[in-house]
Scaffold this motif. Structure first.
Motif, PDB file in Angstrom:
ATOM      1  N   ALA A 149       0.828  -1.205   0.000  1.00  0.00           N
ATOM      2  CA  ALA A 149       0.000   0.000   0.000  1.00  0.00           C
ATOM      3  C   ALA A 149       0.862   1.254   0.000  1.00  0.00           C
ATOM      4  O   ALA A 149       0.516   2.267  -0.622  1.00  0.00           O
ATOM      5  CB  ALA A 149      -0.923  -0.007   1.215  1.00  0.00           C
ATOM      6  N   ALA A 150       2.004   1.195   0.673  1.00  0.00           N
ATOM      7  CA  ALA A 150       2.874   2.369   0.777  1.00  0.00           C
ATOM      8  C   ALA A 150       3.776   2.541  -0.439  1.00  0.00           C
ATOM      9  O   ALA A 150       4.105   3.673  -0.820  1.00  0.00           O
ATOM     10  CB  ALA A 150       3.721   2.273   2.047  1.00  0.00           C
ATOM     11  N   HIS A 151       4.197   1.433  -1.063  1.00  0.00           N
ATOM     12  CA  HIS A 151       5.192   1.497  -2.133  1.00  0.00           C
ATOM     13  C   HIS A 151       4.658   1.106  -3.508  1.00  0.00           C
ATOM     14  O   HIS A 151       5.370   1.233  -4.506  1.00  0.00           O
ATOM     15  CB  HIS A 151       6.388   0.608  -1.789  1.00  0.00           C
ATOM     16  CG  HIS A 151       7.138   1.038  -0.572  1.00  0.00           C
ATOM     17  ND1 HIS A 151       6.729   0.713   0.709  1.00  0.00           N
ATOM     18  CD2 HIS A 151       8.263   1.790  -0.424  1.00  0.00           C
ATOM     19  CE1 HIS A 151       7.578   1.218   1.591  1.00  0.00           C
ATOM     20  NE2 HIS A 151       8.512   1.881   0.928  1.00  0.00           N
ATOM     21  N   GLY A 152       3.441   0.607  -3.570  1.00  0.00           N
ATOM     22  CA  GLY A 152       2.878   0.188  -4.841  1.00  0.00           C
ATOM     23  C   GLY A 152       3.199  -1.259  -5.167  1.00  0.00           C
ATOM     24  O   GLY A 152       4.131  -1.849  -4.611  1.00  0.00           O
ATOM     25  N   VAL A 153       2.407  -1.820  -6.074  1.00  0.00           N
ATOM     26  CA  VAL A 153       2.575  -3.210  -6.487  1.00  0.00           C
ATOM     27  C   VAL A 153       3.394  -3.241  -7.772  1.00  0.00           C
ATOM     28  O   VAL A 153       2.989  -2.637  -8.773  1.00  0.00           O
ATOM     29  CB  VAL A 153       1.215  -3.892  -6.711  1.00  0.00           C
ATOM     30  CG1 VAL A 153       1.416  -5.324  -7.218  1.00  0.00           C
ATOM     31  CG2 VAL A 153       0.389  -3.887  -5.433  1.00  0.00           C
ATOM     32  N   PRO A 154       4.537  -3.918  -7.802  1.00  0.00           N
ATOM     33  CA  PRO A 154       5.334  -3.983  -9.041  1.00  0.00           C
ATOM     34  C   PRO A 154       4.568  -4.723 -10.130  1.00  0.00           C
ATOM     35  O   PRO A 154       3.993  -5.779  -9.890  1.00  0.00           O
ATOM     36  CB  PRO A 154       6.593  -4.735  -8.625  1.00  0.00           C
ATOM     37  CG  PRO A 154       6.184  -5.521  -7.413  1.00  0.00           C
ATOM     38  CD  PRO A 154       5.163  -4.690  -6.707  1.00  0.00           C
ATOM     39  N   GLN A 155       4.579  -4.162 -11.324  1.00  0.00           N
ATOM     40  CA  GLN A 155       3.866  -4.757 -12.447  1.00  0.00           C
ATOM     41  C   GLN A 155       4.790  -5.526 -13.380  1.00  0.00           C
ATOM     42  O   GLN A 155       4.323  -6.314 -14.202  1.00  0.00           O
ATOM     43  CB  GLN A 155       3.143  -3.658 -13.234  1.00  0.00           C
ATOM     44  CG  GLN A 155       2.137  -2.869 -12.409  1.00  0.00           C
ATOM     45  CD  GLN A 155       1.043  -3.745 -11.823  1.00  0.00           C
ATOM     46  OE1 GLN A 155       0.465  -4.587 -12.528  1.00  0.00           O
ATOM     47  NE2 GLN A 155       0.758  -3.583 -10.537  1.00  0.00           N
ATOM     48  N   SER A 156       6.087  -5.282 -13.275  1.00  0.00           N
ATOM     49  CA  SER A 156       7.078  -5.974 -14.104  1.00  0.00           C
ATOM     50  C   SER A 156       8.361  -6.096 -13.307  1.00  0.00           C
ATOM     51  O   SER A 156       8.569  -5.355 -12.323  1.00  0.00           O
ATOM     52  CB  SER A 156       7.335  -5.213 -15.393  1.00  0.00           C
ATOM     53  OG  SER A 156       8.071  -4.029 -15.128  1.00  0.00           O
ATOM     54  N   PRO A 157       9.250  -7.009 -13.698  1.00  0.00           N
ATOM     55  CA  PRO A 157      10.528  -7.127 -12.988  1.00  0.00           C
ATOM     56  C   PRO A 157      11.306  -5.821 -12.941  1.00  0.00           C
ATOM     57  O   PRO A 157      12.012  -5.555 -11.956  1.00  0.00           O
ATOM     58  CB  PRO A 157      11.266  -8.201 -13.784  1.00  0.00           C
ATOM     59  CG  PRO A 157      10.189  -9.057 -14.349  1.00  0.00           C
ATOM     60  CD  PRO A 157       9.090  -8.099 -14.701  1.00  0.00           C
ATOM     61  N   ALA A 158      11.172  -4.991 -13.963  1.00  0.00           N
ATOM     62  CA  ALA A 158      11.891  -3.715 -13.971  1.00  0.00           C
ATOM     63  C   ALA A 158      11.466  -2.827 -12.813  1.00  0.00           C
ATOM     64  O   ALA A 158      12.264  -2.015 -12.308  1.00  0.00           O
ATOM     65  CB  ALA A 158      11.664  -3.006 -15.304  1.00  0.00           C
ATOM     66  N   ASP A 159      10.215  -2.962 -12.364  1.00  0.00           N
ATOM     67  CA  ASP A 159       9.721  -2.138 -11.257  1.00  0.00           C
ATOM     68  C   ASP A 159      10.428  -2.452  -9.945  1.00  0.00           C
ATOM     69  O   ASP A 159      10.402  -1.642  -9.010  1.00  0.00           O
ATOM     70  CB  ASP A 159       8.214  -2.344 -11.076  1.00  0.00           C
ATOM     71  CG  ASP A 159       7.407  -1.835 -12.250  1.00  0.00           C
ATOM     72  OD1 ASP A 159       7.945  -1.020 -13.018  1.00  0.00           O
ATOM     73  OD2 ASP A 159       6.243  -2.260 -12.387  1.00  0.00           O
ATOM     74  N   LEU A 160      11.053  -3.628  -9.844  1.00  0.00           N
ATOM     75  CA  LEU A 160      11.719  -3.997  -8.590  1.00  0.00           C
ATOM     76  C   LEU A 160      12.878  -3.063  -8.264  1.00  0.00           C
ATOM     77  O   LEU A 160      13.290  -2.951  -7.104  1.00  0.00           O
ATOM     78  CB  LEU A 160      12.223  -5.441  -8.663  1.00  0.00           C
ATOM     79  CG  LEU A 160      11.142  -6.524  -8.776  1.00  0.00           C
ATOM     80  CD1 LEU A 160      11.774  -7.891  -9.000  1.00  0.00           C
ATOM     81  CD2 LEU A 160      10.269  -6.538  -7.519  1.00  0.00           C
ATOM     82  N   ALA A 161      13.406  -2.370  -9.261  1.00  0.00           N
ATOM     83  CA  ALA A 161      14.520  -1.446  -9.028  1.00  0.00           C
ATOM     84  C   ALA A 161      14.123  -0.285  -8.121  1.00  0.00           C
ATOM     85  O   ALA A 161      14.984   0.346  -7.509  1.00  0.00           O
ATOM     86  CB  ALA A 161      15.040  -0.912 -10.366  1.00  0.00           C
TER      87      ALA A 161
END
Length: 302
Positions: A176-188
């Motif tokens: 909720a605070a950081h958002g849900v990653p939609q792709s592996p690139a979002d993990l950065a």
């Protein structure tokens, strides 16, 4: 064969396993002075120092490492032969030594090892859990339990679990605070709870979808070497974690953790019980193999 005929060799092997004269003495049921004298006597006859000794530590010398690697399989076979002279194949007796990882030990302990001990009351089991992959024959183990990909090619492997998965998870509060990653690139842009491997490096998250495999470096918030601590940190909202699905089943069911990037987390071949096919299989190990084949895959526990 009486123990007295092998006491010096048993003493060397026990000290090598335990890295301690006191612990080795407890294992063999003799005094510390007796085991010290046995090792010293063998070293004198060999005219070779087998151990480096200080007031705080005991470690094999280079010569000691070579010697132990050569004698361990032979001594194990001698003890097994002696046990089998008086043993009943349907009611084996003796000690079964297994080398495995911590995670695998946790997975198989309740459904397999405890059931084995209930069925064969004259058997004892020693489990050594460590991250590094060892030569089970050279170190005197009867069998090993590892992921299928880690089993040496010259070993006989018996399927022990269904396929497993590593999954990316985070707590509801973290997402909720950081958002849900939609792709592996979002993990950065996220904070990771990373794993320190036994050789000292960090485990890089390996993801795959539709035949495309990638390795991701996630920014580290916390670095740990224990899956239980990683799970606790993830549940506390400290970041995203990459954990065995088996290890977090309860946390997922309770809603403490949520899967993300699930389609990037395929399954892979699970655990295998493995042993050498180049030597006689003792009755105790044969009984464990038969139990594994009756129970596997251990779907009720994994």
């Amino acid at each position: 064969m009486q123990r007295s005929a092998l006491i010096e060799l048993d003493a060397v092997l026990a000290v090598a396993r335990r890295a301690s004269f006191r612990a080795a003495a407890q294992e063999l049921g003799i005094s510390t002075s007796a085991i010290s004298n046995a090792v010293a006597g063998l070293e004198a006859r060999l005219e070779t120092r087998l151990f480096h000794r200080t007031t705080r530590s005991v470690a094999l010398t280079e010569a000691g490492q070579r010697y132990v690697a050569r004698i361990a399989p032979a001594i194990a076979e001698i003890h097994r032969a002696s046990e089998e002279l008086h043993g009943d194949p349907l009611s084996p007796a003796g000690t079964l030594r297994i080398n495995t990882s911590v995670g695998a030990a946790q997975m198989i302990f309740q459904p397999l090892i405890l059931e084995y001990l209930r069925r064969y009351p004259q058997m004892k089991v020693e489990i050594v859990s460590e991250a590094r992959l060892v030569d089970i024959v050279a170190l005197g183990f009867d069998a090993g339990i590892r992921l299928a990909e880690a089993v040496p090619q010259d070993m006989i492997a018996v399927p022990l679990s269904p396929d497993l998965r590593l999954v990316v998870v985070g707590s509801p509060d973290y997402l909720a605070a950081h958002g849900v990653p939609q792709s592996p690139a979002d993990l950065a842009t996220h904070e990771g709870i990373l794993t320190r491997l036994s050789h000292g490096g960090l485990y890089r998250w390996e993801l795959e979808r539709h035949g495309t495999a990638i390795t991701v470096d996630v920014p580290a918030r916390i670095i740990l070497d224990d899956a239980t601590l990683i799970r606790q940190a993830a549940c506390a909202g400290m970041g995203l974690a990459f954990l065995s699905e088996w290890h977090i089943t309860d946390a997922l069911a309770r809603g403490e953790l949520v899967r993300v990037l699930d389609d990037w987390c395929p399954s892979f071949p699970g655990l295998r019980l493995y042993y050498s096919g180049h030597r006689h299989v003792p009755a105790g190990l044969r009984a464990l193999i038969d139990l594994v084949r009756k129970q596997a895959p251990l779907t009720g526990a994994i």
